[in-house]
Write a protein that holds these residues in place. Sequence first.
Motif, PDB file in Angstrom:
ATOM      1  N   VAL A 297       0.806  -1.211   0.070  1.00  0.00           N
ATOM      2  CA  VAL A 297       0.067  -0.116   0.176  1.00  0.00           C
ATOM      3  C   VAL A 297       0.804   1.174   0.013  1.00  0.00           C
ATOM      4  O   VAL A 297       1.746   1.320   0.940  1.00  0.00           O
ATOM      5  N   CYS A 298       0.694   2.221  -0.949  1.00  0.00           N
ATOM      6  CA  CYS A 298       1.336   3.191  -1.108  1.00  0.00           C
ATOM      7  C   CYS A 298       0.625   4.548  -1.016  1.00  0.00           C
ATOM      8  O   CYS A 298      -0.654   4.522  -1.367  1.00  0.00           O
ATOM      9  N   VAL A 299       0.920   5.740  -0.834  1.00  0.00           N
ATOM     10  CA  VAL A 299       0.167   6.969  -0.922  1.00  0.00           C
ATOM     11  C   VAL A 299       0.931   7.747  -1.665  1.00  0.00           C
ATOM     12  O   VAL A 299       2.207   7.851  -1.807  1.00  0.00           O
ATOM     13  N   GLY A 300       0.026   8.709  -2.350  1.00  0.00           N
ATOM     14  CA  GLY A 300       0.938  10.037  -3.025  1.00  0.00           C
ATOM     15  C   GLY A 300      -0.139  11.157  -3.038  1.00  0.00           C
ATOM     16  O   GLY A 300      -1.297  11.011  -2.793  1.00  0.00           O
ATOM     17  N   ALA A 301       0.432  12.351  -3.467  1.00  0.00           N
ATOM     18  CA  ALA A 301      -0.278  13.460  -3.239  1.00  0.00           C
ATOM     19  C   ALA A 301      -0.121  14.453  -4.455  1.00  0.00           C
ATOM     20  O   ALA A 301       1.187  14.882  -4.649  1.00  0.00           O
ATOM     21  N   LEU A 302      -1.177  15.037  -5.117  1.00  0.00           N
ATOM     22  CA  LEU A 302      -0.985  16.107  -5.998  1.00  0.00           C
ATOM     23  C   LEU A 302      -1.127  17.405  -5.276  1.00  0.00           C
ATOM     24  O   LEU A 302      -2.341  17.455  -4.794  1.00  0.00           O
TER      25      LEU A 302
ATOM     26  N   ASP B 154       0.580  29.716  -5.151  1.00  0.00           N
ATOM     27  CA  ASP B 154       0.394  30.475  -6.442  1.00  0.00           C
ATOM     28  C   ASP B 154      -0.506  29.714  -7.429  1.00  0.00           C
ATOM     29  O   ASP B 154      -0.594  30.060  -8.604  1.00  0.00           O
ATOM     30  N   GLY B 155      -0.880  28.732  -7.089  1.00  0.00           N
ATOM     31  CA  GLY B 155      -1.790  27.751  -7.947  1.00  0.00           C
ATOM     32  C   GLY B 155      -1.228  26.674  -8.783  1.00  0.00           C
ATOM     33  O   GLY B 155      -1.871  25.792  -9.314  1.00  0.00           O
ATOM     34  N   ARG B 156      -0.041  26.434  -8.653  1.00  0.00           N
ATOM     35  CA  ARG B 156       0.838  25.589  -9.330  1.00  0.00           C
ATOM     36  C   ARG B 156       0.913  24.255  -8.559  1.00  0.00           C
ATOM     37  O   ARG B 156       0.960  24.303  -7.137  1.00  0.00           O
ATOM     38  N   VAL B 157       0.931  23.028  -9.293  1.00  0.00           N
ATOM     39  CA  VAL B 157       1.188  21.695  -8.535  1.00  0.00           C
ATOM     40  C   VAL B 157       2.549  21.363  -8.681  1.00  0.00           C
ATOM     41  O   VAL B 157       3.538  21.849  -9.471  1.00  0.00           O
TER      42      VAL B 157
ATOM     43  N   TRP C 215      12.480  18.539  -9.904  1.00  0.00           N
ATOM     44  CA  TRP C 215      11.081  18.885  -9.489  1.00  0.00           C
ATOM     45  C   TRP C 215      10.917  20.098 -10.085  1.00  0.00           C
ATOM     46  O   TRP C 215      11.772  20.863 -10.758  1.00  0.00           O
ATOM     47  N   ALA C 216       9.531  20.203 -10.337  1.00  0.00           N
ATOM     48  CA  ALA C 216       8.995  21.514 -10.848  1.00  0.00           C
ATOM     49  C   ALA C 216       7.633  21.760 -10.454  1.00  0.00           C
ATOM     50  O   ALA C 216       6.789  21.072 -10.249  1.00  0.00           O
ATOM     51  N   TRP C 217       7.454  23.000 -10.261  1.00  0.00           N
ATOM     52  CA  TRP C 217       6.223  23.584  -9.912  1.00  0.00           C
ATOM     53  C   TRP C 217       5.381  23.999 -11.373  1.00  0.00           C
ATOM     54  O   TRP C 217       5.964  24.911 -12.120  1.00  0.00           O
ATOM     55  N   VAL C 218       4.329  23.480 -11.500  1.00  0.00           N
ATOM     56  CA  VAL C 218       3.772  23.473 -12.980  1.00  0.00           C
ATOM     57  C   VAL C 218       2.285  23.918 -12.871  1.00  0.00           C
ATOM     58  O   VAL C 218       1.567  23.523 -12.091  1.00  0.00           O
ATOM     59  N   HIS C 219       1.631  24.782 -13.939  1.00  0.00           N
ATOM     60  CA  HIS C 219       0.176  24.822 -13.962  1.00  0.00           C
ATOM     61  C   HIS C 219      -0.353  23.438 -14.427  1.00  0.00           C
ATOM     62  O   HIS C 219       0.192  22.591 -14.831  1.00  0.00           O
TER      63      HIS C 219
ATOM     64  N   VAL D  47      -2.940   4.755  -3.279  1.00  0.00           N
ATOM     65  CA  VAL D  47      -3.837   5.627  -2.805  1.00  0.00           C
ATOM     66  C   VAL D  47      -3.631   7.105  -2.729  1.00  0.00           C
ATOM     67  O   VAL D  47      -2.620   7.597  -2.309  1.00  0.00           O
ATOM     68  N   ASP D  48      -4.357   7.784  -3.816  1.00  0.00           N
ATOM     69  CA  ASP D  48      -4.026   9.425  -4.111  1.00  0.00           C
ATOM     70  C   ASP D  48      -4.933  10.238  -3.516  1.00  0.00           C
ATOM     71  O   ASP D  48      -5.923  10.106  -3.245  1.00  0.00           O
ATOM     72  N   PHE D  49      -4.172  11.421  -3.124  1.00  0.00           N
ATOM     73  CA  PHE D  49      -4.624  12.462  -2.393  1.00  0.00           C
ATOM     74  C   PHE D  49      -4.586  13.768  -3.315  1.00  0.00           C
ATOM     75  O   PHE D  49      -3.837  13.885  -4.062  1.00  0.00           O
ATOM     76  N   PHE D  50      -5.402  14.582  -3.028  1.00  0.00           N
ATOM     77  CA  PHE D  50      -5.102  16.000  -3.631  1.00  0.00           C
ATOM     78  C   PHE D  50      -4.853  16.809  -2.103  1.00  0.00           C
ATOM     79  O   PHE D  50      -5.512  16.497  -1.160  1.00  0.00           O
ATOM     80  N   ALA D  51      -3.866  17.838  -2.281  1.00  0.00           N
ATOM     81  CA  ALA D  51      -3.548  18.544  -0.998  1.00  0.00           C
ATOM     82  C   ALA D  51      -3.077  20.023  -1.402  1.00  0.00           C
ATOM     83  O   ALA D  51      -3.038  20.254  -2.487  1.00  0.00           O
ATOM     84  N   SER D  52      -2.932  20.766  -0.378  1.00  0.00           N
ATOM     85  CA  SER D  52      -2.253  22.143  -0.414  1.00  0.00           C
ATOM     86  C   SER D  52      -1.027  22.284   0.545  1.00  0.00           C
ATOM     87  O   SER D  52      -0.984  21.578   1.618  1.00  0.00           O
ATOM     88  N   THR D  53      -0.108  23.125   0.109  1.00  0.00           N
ATOM     89  CA  THR D  53       0.896  23.354   0.884  1.00  0.00           C
ATOM     90  C   THR D  53       1.120  24.895   0.803  1.00  0.00           C
ATOM     91  O   THR D  53       0.725  25.459  -0.086  1.00  0.00           O
ATOM     92  N   SER D  54       1.711  25.539   2.008  1.00  0.00           N
ATOM     93  CA  SER D  54       1.883  26.918   2.013  1.00  0.00           C
ATOM     94  C   SER D  54       3.565  27.243   1.755  1.00  0.00           C
ATOM     95  O   SER D  54       3.880  28.234   1.571  1.00  0.00           O
ATOM     96  N   GLY D  55       4.213  26.327   1.716  1.00  0.00           N
ATOM     97  CA  GLY D  55       5.742  26.499   1.510  1.00  0.00           C
ATOM     98  C   GLY D  55       5.827  26.197  -0.188  1.00  0.00           C
ATOM     99  O   GLY D  55       5.212  25.852  -0.855  1.00  0.00           O
ATOM    100  N   HIS D  56       7.034  26.296  -0.432  1.00  0.00           N
ATOM    101  CA  HIS D  56       7.477  26.678  -1.846  1.00  0.00           C
ATOM    102  C   HIS D  56       8.928  25.980  -2.213  1.00  0.00           C
ATOM    103  O   HIS D  56       9.379  25.571  -3.445  1.00  0.00           O
ATOM    104  N   ASP D  57       9.988  26.109  -1.245  1.00  0.00           N
ATOM    105  CA  ASP D  57      11.193  25.625  -1.335  1.00  0.00           C
ATOM    106  C   ASP D  57      11.166  24.175  -1.014  1.00  0.00           C
ATOM    107  O   ASP D  57      10.986  23.790   0.046  1.00  0.00           O
TER     108      ASP D  57
END
Length: 136
Positions: A6-11, A16-19, A106-110, A86-96
Amino acid sequence: MQRPTVCVGALVWGTDGRVLLVRTTKWRGRWGVPGGKVEWGETLLDAVVREFQEEVGLELHDVLYAQTQEAVLSPEFHTEAHLLLVDFFASTSGHDIVPNEEIEEWAWVHLHGALDYPLNTFTRTLVELALQRENL
């Protein structure tokens, strides 16, 4: 006897709205999302928060279940495995990003731009689900 892992991951969306997309050592050069194995006695939610922190050094909030997928002996994965994803959607307030040894790039993309990356099949499905929900 072998059993599925069993594995988990998150988009994850940044402020700034990028993933966040990552290229790891485990998906043969394909891009995906941070995640990993659920440990014994750990909830899925605790696992995704821990894995995200370990892999990229960011904290998650507003974690929402997205979908469950099955990767049975996927040639995209670096070793022979049967994974329950098992996939999730989430938010983060960090960027670094503070990457661990598994993260090669890694890349932050629309969200729409994520499909331009060579995503593993399972991440592509997750991004497409996010795009469908965005259009509701």
